[in-house]
Every structure is written in C-alpha cells, then in structure tokens.
Motif scaffolding. Structure first.
Motif, PDB file in Angstrom:
ATOM      1  N   VAL A  90       0.847  -1.191   0.000  1.00 52.58           N
ATOM      2  CA  VAL A  90       0.000   0.000   0.000  1.00 52.58           C
ATOM      3  C   VAL A  90       0.882   1.240   0.000  1.00 52.58           C
ATOM      4  O   VAL A  90       1.925   1.286   0.646  1.00 52.58           O
ATOM      5  CB  VAL A  90      -0.963   0.034   1.211  1.00 52.58           C
ATOM      6  N   GLU A  91       0.455   2.242  -0.750  1.00 57.89           N
ATOM      7  CA  GLU A  91       1.167   3.512  -0.865  1.00 57.89           C
ATOM      8  C   GLU A  91       0.143   4.633  -0.739  1.00 57.89           C
ATOM      9  O   GLU A  91      -0.882   4.626  -1.417  1.00 57.89           O
ATOM     10  CB  GLU A  91       1.890   3.588  -2.210  1.00 57.89           C
ATOM     11  N   ARG A  92       0.400   5.619   0.134  1.00 59.95           N
ATOM     12  CA  ARG A  92      -0.599   6.650   0.389  1.00 59.95           C
ATOM     13  C   ARG A  92      -0.777   7.632  -0.761  1.00 59.95           C
ATOM     14  O   ARG A  92      -1.791   8.310  -0.868  1.00 59.95           O
ATOM     15  CB  ARG A  92      -0.258   7.417   1.662  1.00 59.95           C
ATOM     16  N   GLY A  93       0.230   7.720  -1.620  1.00 61.48           N
ATOM     17  CA  GLY A  93       0.118   8.539  -2.822  1.00 61.48           C
ATOM     18  C   GLY A  93       0.277   7.653  -4.037  1.00 61.48           C
ATOM     19  O   GLY A  93      -0.254   6.549  -4.100  1.00 61.48           O
ATOM     20  N   ASP A  94       1.033   8.127  -5.008  1.00 65.40           N
ATOM     21  CA  ASP A  94       1.337   7.317  -6.178  1.00 65.40           C
ATOM     22  C   ASP A  94       2.680   6.634  -5.968  1.00 65.40           C
ATOM     23  O   ASP A  94       3.515   7.080  -5.167  1.00 65.40           O
ATOM     24  CB  ASP A  94       1.376   8.216  -7.415  1.00 65.40           C
ATOM     25  N   PHE A  95       2.909   5.570  -6.688  1.00 63.65           N
ATOM     26  CA  PHE A  95       4.184   4.862  -6.576  1.00 63.65           C
ATOM     27  C   PHE A  95       5.330   5.798  -6.954  1.00 63.65           C
ATOM     28  O   PHE A  95       5.332   6.431  -8.003  1.00 63.65           O
ATOM     29  CB  PHE A  95       4.188   3.633  -7.491  1.00 63.65           C
ATOM     30  N   GLY A  96       6.314   5.888  -6.060  1.00 63.46           N
ATOM     31  CA  GLY A  96       7.478   6.720  -6.327  1.00 63.46           C
ATOM     32  C   GLY A  96       7.215   8.211  -6.297  1.00 63.46           C
ATOM     33  O   GLY A  96       8.008   8.984  -6.830  1.00 63.46           O
ATOM     34  N   CYS A  97       6.115   8.638  -5.646  1.00 68.50           N
ATOM     35  CA  CYS A  97       5.794  10.066  -5.675  1.00 68.50           C
ATOM     36  C   CYS A  97       6.703  10.895  -4.774  1.00 68.50           C
ATOM     37  O   CYS A  97       6.707  12.117  -4.860  1.00 68.50           O
ATOM     38  CB  CYS A  97       4.331  10.299  -5.289  1.00 68.50           C
ATOM     39  N   GLY A  98       7.493  10.248  -3.932  1.00 70.55           N
ATOM     40  CA  GLY A  98       8.398  10.976  -3.054  1.00 70.55           C
ATOM     41  C   GLY A  98       9.830  10.916  -3.552  1.00 70.55           C
ATOM     42  O   GLY A  98      10.133  11.168  -4.725  1.00 70.55           O
ATOM     43  N   THR A  99      10.723  10.542  -2.657  1.00 70.91           N
ATOM     44  CA  THR A  99      12.150  10.546  -2.944  1.00 70.91           C
ATOM     45  C   THR A  99      12.510   9.731  -4.186  1.00 70.91           C
ATOM     46  O   THR A  99      13.400  10.109  -4.954  1.00 70.91           O
ATOM     47  CB  THR A  99      12.910   9.999  -1.721  1.00 70.91           C
ATOM     48  N   SER A 100      11.823   8.621  -4.393  1.00 70.29           N
ATOM     49  CA  SER A 100      12.238   7.681  -5.434  1.00 70.29           C
ATOM     50  C   SER A 100      12.065   8.205  -6.846  1.00 70.29           C
ATOM     51  O   SER A 100      12.611   7.617  -7.791  1.00 70.29           O
ATOM     52  CB  SER A 100      11.489   6.358  -5.269  1.00 70.29           C
ATOM     53  N   SER A 101      11.321   9.275  -7.050  1.00 67.27           N
ATOM     54  CA  SER A 101      11.221   9.877  -8.384  1.00 67.27           C
ATOM     55  C   SER A 101      12.057  11.143  -8.494  1.00 67.27           C
ATOM     56  O   SER A 101      12.043  11.810  -9.539  1.00 67.27           O
ATOM     57  CB  SER A 101       9.761  10.216  -8.708  1.00 67.27           C
ATOM     58  N   ARG A 102      12.805  11.480  -7.442  1.00 62.87           N
ATOM     59  CA  ARG A 102      13.502  12.772  -7.395  1.00 62.87           C
ATOM     60  C   ARG A 102      15.003  12.611  -7.202  1.00 62.87           C
ATOM     61  O   ARG A 102      15.657  13.431  -6.572  1.00 62.87           O
ATOM     62  CB  ARG A 102      12.922  13.622  -6.261  1.00 62.87           C
ATOM     63  N   SER A 103      15.550  11.547  -7.739  1.00 62.91           N
ATOM     64  CA  SER A 103      16.974  11.284  -7.589  1.00 62.91           C
ATOM     65  C   SER A 103      17.763  11.979  -8.694  1.00 62.91           C
ATOM     66  O   SER A 103      17.205  12.672  -9.541  1.00 62.91           O
ATOM     67  CB  SER A 103      17.231   9.774  -7.646  1.00 62.91           C
ATOM     68  N   THR A 104      19.078  11.737  -8.721  1.00 66.05           N
ATOM     69  CA  THR A 104      19.943  12.286  -9.763  1.00 66.05           C
ATOM     70  C   THR A 104      19.951  11.400 -11.001  1.00 66.05           C
ATOM     71  O   THR A 104      20.641  11.697 -11.967  1.00 66.05           O
ATOM     72  CB  THR A 104      21.369  12.484  -9.208  1.00 66.05           C
ATOM     73  N   LYS A 105      19.197  10.307 -10.983  1.00 63.56           N
ATOM     74  CA  LYS A 105      19.013   9.395 -12.122  1.00 63.56           C
ATOM     75  C   LYS A 105      20.287   8.638 -12.480  1.00 63.56           C
ATOM     76  O   LYS A 105      20.423   8.145 -13.604  1.00 63.56           O
ATOM     77  CB  LYS A 105      18.496  10.113 -13.389  1.00 63.56           C
ATOM     78  N   LEU A 106      21.206   8.501 -11.533  1.00 65.01           N
ATOM     79  CA  LEU A 106      22.429   7.759 -11.794  1.00 65.01           C
ATOM     80  C   LEU A 106      22.371   6.380 -11.136  1.00 65.01           C
ATOM     81  O   LEU A 106      21.899   6.235 -10.012  1.00 65.01           O
ATOM     82  CB  LEU A 106      23.648   8.512 -11.260  1.00 65.01           C
ATOM     83  N   ILE A 107      22.870   5.385 -11.866  1.00 61.99           N
ATOM     84  CA  ILE A 107      23.113   4.049 -11.305  1.00 61.99           C
ATOM     85  C   ILE A 107      24.610   4.004 -11.052  1.00 61.99           C
ATOM     86  O   ILE A 107      25.398   3.901 -11.995  1.00 61.99           O
ATOM     87  CB  ILE A 107      22.733   2.939 -12.294  1.00 61.99           C
ATOM     88  N   HIS A 108      25.019   4.085  -9.801  1.00 56.25           N
ATOM     89  CA  HIS A 108      26.439   4.328  -9.561  1.00 56.25           C
ATOM     90  C   HIS A 108      26.907   3.757  -8.230  1.00 56.25           C
ATOM     91  O   HIS A 108      26.117   3.521  -7.321  1.00 56.25           O
ATOM     92  CB  HIS A 108      26.731   5.834  -9.599  1.00 56.25           C
ATOM     93  N   GLY A 109      28.210   3.580  -8.156  1.00 56.31           N
ATOM     94  CA  GLY A 109      28.812   3.170  -6.893  1.00 56.31           C
ATOM     95  C   GLY A 109      29.036   4.354  -5.979  1.00 56.31           C
ATOM     96  O   GLY A 109      28.999   4.222  -4.764  1.00 56.31           O
TER      97      GLY A 109
END
Length: 547
Positions: free
Chosen positions: A51-70
């Motif tokens: 269960v998610e109170r908003g939409d999936f990824g509506c918080g931090t998870s959609s607001r990253s720098t978009k890098l897959i990195h070490g």
C-alpha cells in the motif's frame, strides 16, 4: 464507459482483497524500497500486499539524480578516511549497477561523465581514484577511464566547458536510468507475481493482538473508506516518514533517521552533449555536482542539507542559486534562472549514527533493517542503486525472525521487470504504420516501454491516439490511456510527473498538456465534469508550487 468501469473495478477488487485475505507480508510504502521488497517477497512465493498513500514513487524515489552508480564521492571518502563501511557500499553498488541493465534495459543506459580539472596535480589524483572505481567494478565496468588534455576535454563537452584555466579532464562511465518509471515497474511486476498492490491507500493505524502486530488499518484516499488488513508481518518502508510509522507502534522510539534535502533543476538541451555528463568535483561545501543529459534536457544537482519530512518539500530559491553559481563557473555560456524549466526537492532517508557527527553529506548511504518488540519491521536508508540488496536483506529478515516459508533467494539472477523481455532494448524504430506515428514517436515508445511499446502503439490507432499532447515533445494521447488502463494512474500528476516525466522535464509544457490529460482521464475513469475540473485544478496548483 465500459473501460472506465473496468479500471475502477480492478482497483476496487484490489481493495477488497486487502480486507478479505490474510497476507504473509504487508509492505507500507511504494517507493523503490517498498516496491522492491514487495517484488522480492512475491517472487519467493509469499502472499504480499503493498500500500502507498500517494502514487508509486511520488516521493524521494522519483527525485533522484538518475544515476546508477557506486558513488565516486563515497569512494574518495572511503580512501581518505579509511572508512570500511563506505568502501563496502561502493563495491556493493558497483555490483548492483550491472543488474539494472538486466532488469530494465530499456530504462538504463551507459553514460560517459567528464570531470574537468584545473590543477595539473589533480589529473593524477582523479585518474587514480577513477581507475580504482573501474577496478572495483571488475568485469562489470562500463568503460575505461581516460585522461584528456584541455582541448580534448572541451571537445568531449561539446564545447560547453569554459577552456579558461582548464588543465585537462578525466572521463569515466556510470549508468543512468529513469527512476520513477523503474519504480512503477517494480510495483507492477510485483502485482504480476501475485501481490495485491494499491496506490492512494494510506496507513492510519496498526493492529495488534496480544501485544504483537497483526496488521494495519488502511484508508482508501480516493474515498471508499477504511480497510483492516491482516498480515503476519508489517514492513515499514516509508522512507523519510519511517519515524512517524515507528511512533504509531512505539511513541518513544529512538530516532533512526536524519533526513537530507537534495534539490535538482532542469535546463534546456544545450548545456551538455547527449552522450556525456559533467562532474564538478569540488564546491565550497565539499560536494560534487552533476550536469547530465536526461530525456533530451539537462539535469543539474544536487544539494545536501538537513530537512524535515513533508510530502511536497519546497525548493528554496537559494538552492537554485547555489547550483547555478557553481555550474556557471565551468560553462562557456552561463545559465540564468530564466533557463530553468523545472525544479524538485528529494528528501533522502539517511540513517542516523549517533557516534558520527557532521553534515548530512558525511552520513553513509547504507541501510538498516530493524524490528520493534511488537514485530514491526522498519527498513531505512540506502540508495536507489542497491534497492535489490535492501529488498533481499528485508525478506531474509522476515524469513529468519517471523518463520515465513519462502522460496529460495537468488540474489545473483536479476529478475526482469515488465517490458524487459530479451531483445526489448531500444533499436532502430519501425514505421508507425496505420497508427500514423512518426519515427521519433515510435523511438520514444520503445525507449520508455520496452517490449510493451507495441501495446501502446496499438492504442495510437484509437480515437486520435497518435496526436501529441504538447508541441515539441514526443508524448502522445495513447500513453495517457495506457497509463490509466495498465499502469494504475488515477490522478493527472500520476501521468504528467511519473508516467511521462513531462512535469520533471518542463513544467510549463506539463501545464500546457494538463487540460488534455485531465479530459482523457475523465473519459477513461468516468469522472463527471465537477470531478475533472477539481482534479485538474489540484494538479495545476501543484505544478505551480513544487512537485
């Protein structure tokens, strides 16, 4: 109207299952960690609800720098401070970086990143550090580190770097991905494995029996009322809001997190080339900044300072000034605030170590899995690149401490997500055919949807489905219908911000597309005119404030 009834019925059926069935695991929070835990648990044969109170990824998870990195900064700190925890995190993340290209090849790509250098002695320093970065990646490295002279560095930047004072550059490779769409696919793939997945369903309380956690009360934010969800285990995966959920269980629980804010901004496409980003290795407060090509535009970030949890964290103008000030020191043609097309603020759930002091930028990006006396399992910290490790550790904890009978864990075989069947990596676009799609629209669909692009393309032939939502962007009407019918979108910003990413790229363009999107969603979901107008106004207000 039949389609509208079908979409609504699917959601109501999922809500009914929440109340009717008893689950092994109830995951609260639909960001990368929560959706990852749900998928990992469902794939191992457990009965799972998410269960998610908003939409999936509506918080931090959609607001990253978009890098897959070490994390090159973490590696530097690991070496200079002899920090074993940071060193382990870098090695682990570099191993996981490779998994993204297997689970979602259509949403992941290799990206060259150029570090400009202004002191000759720093060339050797950065080259040695990034060579170590390559070495730690082993056979999974994405490309060799190269040392460039001043002229070659400027050329690699597409002429964007200011050559004044430049002594050269160091080029290395990392990965880039679309965070919100990958988050969505985690949730949808979990559902495909049998999980009951519901967005806009908010936790309101925890249920206990004999002092032990037995489930939770969940309220449908869209109006159908509360549900009592029974589960053997409850996982708190709510990111920066984890403390609030822990306090429902233990009002006096000791703090676990120290949230940090990370502001990003998006400018036009002419700030860096489409195949190369720029890493600025030093700011006045010791941070690194990235200038990256993203979805045909330029992503710049990020800041790092203490923050308090809130659903829509505002962007302070001083943070935009900070980013522009430091980036402009390196560009041939400086940016102004008028060049900024979108901004957002992502809150990082950094794990608090009472024995470690200093700014939030100095906190490790590791994760913890902890359990309260009543049995509430909280997973906190970590970063996007290592979400699979976090999910596996969490499910392993549930198996060990709650007696769940799960199938074997296979951490070495990344589980492909929806859209990622073999051969789904974007290739030369096919002709649009009878749907009337242009070549760039077809290429866009393949890059965003992988092997599901054909399903979206099929909708393009339905009622003007091939039409663009807004001039200058490849998004088409069919994507809105697909988002509602197949991707659980129920609000205009679900589509504009997280399914299409338009609001993150260019907020003015999103405002322009909003009336069409709201009208299409009203048609698909059966909203009356009052509901459509209300939801469109809410989305417009949010676009005028902060994502």
């Amino acid at each position: 109207m039949a389609r509208a009834a079908q979409a609504v019925r699917r959601r109501q059926a999922a809500l009914a299952r929440l109340e009717r069935e008893r689950f092994d695991v109830l995951v609260v929070g639909g960001g990368s960690v929560g959706a990852g835990v749900a998928l990992h648990a469902a794939a191992r044969g457990l009965r799972v609800a998410l269960v998610e109170r908003g939409d999936f990824g509506c918080g931090t998870s959609s607001r990253s720098t978009k890098l897959i990195h070490g994390g090159v900064r973490y590696l530097e700190r690991a070496v200079t401070h002899l920090d074993a925890a940071e060193f382990h995190l870098v090695r682990e993340a570099l191993r996981e970086r490779a998994a993204f290209f297997r689970i979602a090849p259509h949403l992941s790509r290799r990206l060259a990143i150029l570090t400009p250098v202004y002191r000759r002695r720093d060339l050797a320093y950065y080259a040695a550090g990034l060579a170590l970065y390559d070495r730690l990646a082993g056979s999974e490295r994405l490309g060799p580190t190269e040392v460039l002279g001043p002229r070659a560095a400027v050329e690699r930047s597409g002429g964007r770097l200011d050559p004044a004072g430049l002594r050269g550059g160091v080029l290395y490779y990392d990965g880039q991905f679309d965070d919100a769409r990958l988050n969505l696919l985690l949730a949808l793939t979990a559902a495909a494995y049998g999980a009951t997945v519901v967005n806009y369903a908010e936790l309101r309380g925890l249920l206990k029996q004999g002092g032990r956690l037995d489930g939770a009360e969940v309220v449908d934010v869209l109006g159908s009322g509360p549900r009592r969800v029974r589960a053997r285990c409850v996982v708190n995966a709510t990111g920066v809001f984890a403390e609030a959920v822990r306090n429902l269980d233990e009002p006096a629980a000791a703090p676990l997190l120290r949230p940090s804010s990370g502001v990003h901004l998006v400018a036009g496409p002419d700030v860096c080339p489409t195949d190369t980003g720029i890493l600025i290795p030093r700011t006045r407060d010791g941070r690194v900044l990235f200038v990256l090509p993203w979805l045909g535009h330029t992503l710049i970030g990020t800041t790092d300072r203490p923050a308090r949890p809130e659903p829509h964290p505002p962007v302070d103008p001083s943070d935009v000034h900070y980013l522009l000030e430091h980036v402009n020191q390196h560009l041939r043609h400086p940016l102004s605030p008028e060049d900024v097309r979108s901004t957002w603020n992502g809150l990082r759930p950094l794990v608090f170590d009472p024995h470690r002091t200093g700014a939030t930028a100095a906190l490790a990006r590791g994760h913890v899995v902890t359990q309260s006396p009543s049995g509430l399992v909280t997973v906190a910290g970590g970063k996007w690149t290592t979400f699979r490790v976090i999910a596996a550790d969490t499910v392993d904890h549930l198996v060990r401490h709650h007696g769940l009978k799960a199938g074997p864990a296979d951490r070495g075989a990344p589980l492909p997500l929806l859209g990622a069947r073999a051969g789904s990596t974007p290739a030369a676009p096919a002709a649009g055919g009878q749907a009337g799609l242009t070549a760039d629209a077809v290429a866009h669909l393949r890059a965003r949807y992988g092997d599901q692009a054909a399903a979206v393309q099929a909708l393009a032939g339905e009622r003007r489905g091939a039409e663009r939502l807004v001039a200058g962007f490849p998004h088409i009407v069919a994507e809105v219908r697909f988002a509602v019918r197949q991707e659980m979108a129920v609000r205009p910003l679900d589509v504009l911000a997280r399914r299409l990413r338009l609001a993150f790229v260019d907020r003015r363009a999103a405002v322009g597309a909003l009336p069409r999107v709201a009208a299409l969603m009203a048609e698909e979901l059966g909203w009356d005119e009052t509901a459509r107008a209300t939801l469109e106004a809410e989305a417009r207000a949010q676009l005028a404030a902060d994502l």
